[in-house]
Write an enzyme that holds these catalytic residues in place. Sequence first.
Site, PDB file in Angstrom:
ATOM      1  N   HIS A  72      29.336  27.232  12.335  1.00  0.00           N
ATOM      2  CA  HIS A  72      29.537  27.543  13.760  1.00  0.00           C
ATOM      3  C   HIS A  72      31.021  27.733  14.061  1.00  0.00           C
ATOM      4  O   HIS A  72      31.855  26.932  13.677  1.00  0.00           O
ATOM      5  CB  HIS A  72      28.965  26.417  14.636  1.00  0.00           C
ATOM      6  N   PRO A 293      27.375   9.532  20.903  1.00  0.00           N
ATOM      7  CA  PRO A 293      27.064  10.728  20.098  1.00  0.00           C
ATOM      8  C   PRO A 293      27.796  12.020  20.495  1.00  0.00           C
ATOM      9  O   PRO A 293      27.894  12.920  19.659  1.00  0.00           O
ATOM     10  CB  PRO A 293      25.556  10.910  20.300  1.00  0.00           C
ATOM     11  N   LYS A 297      30.678  12.565  15.952  1.00  0.00           N
ATOM     12  CA  LYS A 297      31.684  12.059  15.018  1.00  0.00           C
ATOM     13  C   LYS A 297      31.153  11.013  14.031  1.00  0.00           C
ATOM     14  O   LYS A 297      31.808  10.732  13.023  1.00  0.00           O
ATOM     15  CB  LYS A 297      32.859  11.449  15.800  1.00  0.00           C
TER      16      LYS A 297
HETATM   17  C1  DHB Z   1      24.004  17.230  17.687  1.00  0.00           C
HETATM   18  C2  DHB Z   1      24.297  15.961  18.139  1.00  0.00           C
HETATM   19  C3  DHB Z   1      25.503  15.708  18.756  1.00  0.00           C
HETATM   20  O1  DHB Z   1      25.798  14.481  19.201  1.00  0.00           O
HETATM   21  C4  DHB Z   1      26.432  16.709  18.937  1.00  0.00           C
HETATM   22  O2  DHB Z   1      27.585  16.449  19.566  1.00  0.00           O
HETATM   23  C5  DHB Z   1      26.137  17.976  18.475  1.00  0.00           C
HETATM   24  C6  DHB Z   1      24.928  18.232  17.849  1.00  0.00           C
HETATM   25  C7  DHB Z   1      22.712  17.510  17.040  1.00  0.00           C
HETATM   26  O3  DHB Z   1      21.921  16.582  16.844  1.00  0.00           O
HETATM   27  O4  DHB Z   1      22.431  18.662  16.734  1.00  0.00           O
END
Ligand code: DHB
Length: 397
Positions: A72, A293, A297
């Site tokens: 990405h 999340p 990280k």
């Molecule tokens: C996903 C989870 C995340 O916390 C994030 O920042 C980006 C992607 C995921 O599970 O795809």
Amino acid sequence: TKSRVVIVGGGPAGLMLSHLLAQRGIDNVVIEKRDHDTIYNTHRAGILEQQAVKMLTDTGIDGRVLTVGDEHDGIDLRFNGESHLLHFPDLVDATVTLYAQNEVFFDLAAARKRDGGDVRYECDVTEVLDVESDHPGVRYQDKDGVTHEVRGDFLVAADGSRSFCRRQVPEGRYSEFTMHYPFAWFGILCEAPKSAPELIYANSEHGFALISQRSETVQRMYFQCDPEENVDNWSEDRIWSELQRRVDGPDGFQLKTGPIFDKTVLQFRSFVREPLRYGNMFLVGDAGHTVPPTGAKGLNLAFADVKVLFEALDTFYGSGSAKNVGLLDAYSDTALKRVWKAQNFSYWMTSMMHTRNDITPFEKKRALGELETITGSRYGRQYLAESYTGWPHGSTS
Ligand code: DHB
């Protein structure tokens, strides 16, 4: 039995360390409580920094991260119903790779098996032994209830956010730093095409939403919810209208929907244990620290810990008679520098993107001001992009 390094926890952190040590001929054993398929079916985040990808591809793990994973170039920060694209190659000459953490686990577990690694699944550690001596170890019970003991020169706690090993450190020998958030994430997996080329991080007055992906046909999405939310109260229709209203805007953007086959509420917190060492036990990954999340990280930070600890152990064993403990002694401080940078970033992204229930009109406007500041300036976009794609391993500057 005796092994040089005893690793508790066979998630990505424990297995990666085991793999790296084995490649240098440093014998080790991994003790894991769950079975392989339970770990494989645990859904976690899905973004890998370039350096995490490199740790997989440079060390002889199957290259699925390159073939199945999806590189990405950026993310879409969406607020006020408008999209703002951050293009990482332009901003910081980097990309990230979308590759689910359970696939990382799958590849590492397969590589350990292929290479004859000693990974003992369904073995529950009940005691840590003589951690302050030069022969620390653990006592564990296998799936038949038989008790075993294994010892080594070092014990590594890679046993996750609820780490048993961490909780064996006596009171007074550590500090902990915790931050709770008044929200959680409602996560879904669905059968649908991608809604957009890049991940969308959406701030809205109804709360945060993250539109992520898993493949051309499976998508991962999350929305901010109450930590006590019960997934059974959410029909597919209700989930889709909640997600849609968080990304609604004058551009008429519409999510692509489809059958939802997994619903989970994810609780999170910010947490750091210091130091990341007690006697001859070292804490890596979630056992030592967890991040909220937003920004994904967790695994990246765990791999960074593993890299630092691996180099320290490799130096220790490699230097023969003049055993060099310098890097091992530095492990906790070295790892914690990056940990606190990631704590800051994850806290900041979480705070900036979410909307608290009790937010005042002033705070709501201020939050938009912050998002404008970041997206409206190349420096702002670079700041976010640099942290998101990851600071170089081995650099604290
Ligand atoms: C996903 C989870 C995340 O916390 C994030 O920042 C980006 C992607 C995921 O599970 O795809």
